[in-house]
Design a protein around this motif. Structure first.
Motif: not given
Length: 519
Positions: A335-346
């Motif tokens: 699986l490729l996992i992207c941690d979008e906790v800081q960069a995500g939601m715009g």
């Protein structure tokens, strides 16, 4: 005494497996023996959870003897006098917060709050938009946003209204039942991404924990007994034991090892180095002979990466590296996992940071800006990964409760209806240009600006004579809140709704802070 208790408003039994009619007692058909008389009593029960339903309102009726009825009435009166009329109740042994000394907030923190943070000597009491006000009445431009969390700024009318309205309806019932908001939020997240399904929790660390468990179980289901997750050096994925192990920074591991080891099954590779990544995957894919002889199998479970390293210094990923990671995962069934906790939601200028890199992960995580400051996290997955976790394999008591989902839906609605992504890109370009202009005037202090959208970092030169933390402190004196990203990078993460004039004012205050040390 033998007596039966029933509710006048009975719950109608749904189809088999659903919630059944509840009364106060024990399972129907089962036997409870009284210690003295061994008499049998019965109740209709919900198959998986024993529930005693006791109502004290007018909807409650009882068929019993006069003495028991009087005792019940007395108990009911005592309970009501405690709950409904506290002035008539006996003195409580609890000290209410309103009677405690709160005259010095810093003293309370010093004496009662564990020292897990290095705090600045400021106490904030209110906020509006991109501004915060401290207890002395001083205003600050907030370019920290609760560390990239308050996407809509402070005191946003729509977010406030949504949370207030939801509190007046239903704020929590647990994930034993359906709630409308959670379903709608999952639909919005999937409709605006490559995901098929979402799991909800309370924070970024929990979202990444869910992703790690998903990857391990996915690998175990494929017969891999020793699943390995690759993460990047200088990454940051959280503070729980598994996520801090996934964090490729040894300084966060100190003091938490067992026999010198953190949680097993994690390996690290340099960020944006495709050749090093390929070499590590090749190594992991070979099971040592002694392990193979005992029936074990080592293999790649996942490659877990931030599309832009935040705590690692605001370092964007490059497309070639992420395309390589995607290809390696496909080749090895991982699986490729992207941690979008800081960069995500715009914050990156696109809804999800990985959209800047031209890849689709199997799993990605979100938190921080997802609730605009109200705690909520999510782990999204697509394809087979979306069905790995099943009942009993993972859960969260608070995850996706009505209150948190109301906040997240308000954020989602605002982002959609106000074209916030366009503002992120426009204000991001303005911020970069302004920082570049300042760097040109102070080349011995500032390096090249980097980042995406409204997550920007400017490095402090080695011979600048100051650290990022010191410059952040100086900016604070000028009424500008910034946050360091590592020892030598100053991070700018304002609310996504920041205006043109506020960017200009922040740049002016930042330059004044530099000038004080540079002269």
């Amino acid at each position: 005494a033998n007596h039966r208790v029933s509710c006048t408003n009975e719950v109608t039994s749904p189809p088999e497996g659903g919630l059944q009619k509840l009364v106060f007692g024990v399972p129907s058909g089962s036997v409870v023996r009284n210690a003295s008389s061994h008499k049998r009593r019965k109740m209709i029960y919900q198959p998986t959870i024993l529930v005693a339903s006791l109502s004290l309102g007018s909807a409650f009726t009882a068929t019993t003897s006069t003495s028991v009825q009087q005792a019940t009435s007395s108990t009911r009166t005592a309970l009501h006098s405690t709950i409904d009329r506290p002035e008539t109740a006996a003195a409580s042994s609890l000290v209410p917060p309103s009677q405690l000394d709160s005259s010095s907030v810093s003293t309370l923190f010093e004496n009662r709050v564990q020292k897990t943070y290095g705090r600045y000597p400021i106490t904030f009491v209110s906020g509006d938009g991109c501004a915060l006000t401290d207890e002395t009445g001083k205003d600050y431009l907030d370019f920290v946003s609760g560390i990239a969390t308050c996407a809509l700024g402070h005191n946003n009318a729509e977010l406030t209204a949504a949370v207030t309205e939801q509190m007046g309806k239903l704020h929590h019932v647990s994930n034993l039942y359906y709630t409308p908001g959670q379903g709608l939020l999952a639909e919005w997240l999937c409709a605006n991404s490559c995901a098929d399904k979402a799991f909800f929790c309370n924070s970024g660390a929990e979202a990444n924990e869910a992703a790690i468990k998903c990857a391990r179980k996915h690998a175990n289901d494929r017969g891999i007994t020793d699943p390995v997750i690759i993460t990047a050096e200088q990454s940051f994925h959280g503070r729980t034991l598994a996520t801090v192990t996934a964090t490729g920074q040894p300084k966060y591991h100190a003091g938490f090892t067992y026999g010198g080891e953190m949680v097993r099954g994690f390996r690290y590779t340099p960020y944006n180095d495709a050749d090093a990544l390929k070499a590590l995957v090749e190594e992991i894919s070979q099971t040592p002979e002694e392990d193979a002889a005992s029936g074990r199998k080592r293999g790649l479970a996942a490659i877990m990466l931030e599309p832009l390293q935040g705590e690692g210094g605001i370092v964007p990923g490059n497309k070639e590296y992420f395309e390589c990671a995607r290809r390696l995962c496909d080749e090895h069934g991982a699986l490729l996992i992207c941690d979008e906790v800081q960069a995500g939601m715009g914050r990156s200028g696109t809804l999800w940071g990985h959209e800047n890199l031209g890849v689709e992960p199997d799993v990605f995580t979100s938190a921080k800006a997802l609730g605009g400051g109200v705690p909520i996290g999510a782990m999204m997955a697509r394809g087979d990964a979306a069905n790995v976790l099943t009942p009993g394999t993972h859960a969260s008591t608070y995850g996706g409760n009505p209150l948190a989902c109301a906040a997240a839906l308000a954020v989602a609605e605002y982002l959609s209806e106000h074209d916030v992504l366009a503002n992120v890109n426009a204000r991001g370009e303005q911020l970069v240009k302004g920082l570049q202009d300042i760097a040109s005037r102070y080349p011995s202090v500032l390096g090249d600006v980097r980042g995406w959208g409204l997550i920007r970092g400017v490095p402090i030169m080695d011979d600048a004579g100051m650290t990022a933390a010191e410059l952040v402190g100086d900016a604070m004196e000028e009424g500008l809140l910034l946050v360091a990203a590592g020892p030598s990078v100053v991070r700018f993460v304002p609310p996504l709704v920041v205006g043109e004039a506020e960017i200009d004012e922040a740049l002016a205050r930042f330059e004044r802070a530099i000038a004080k040390r540079a002269t």
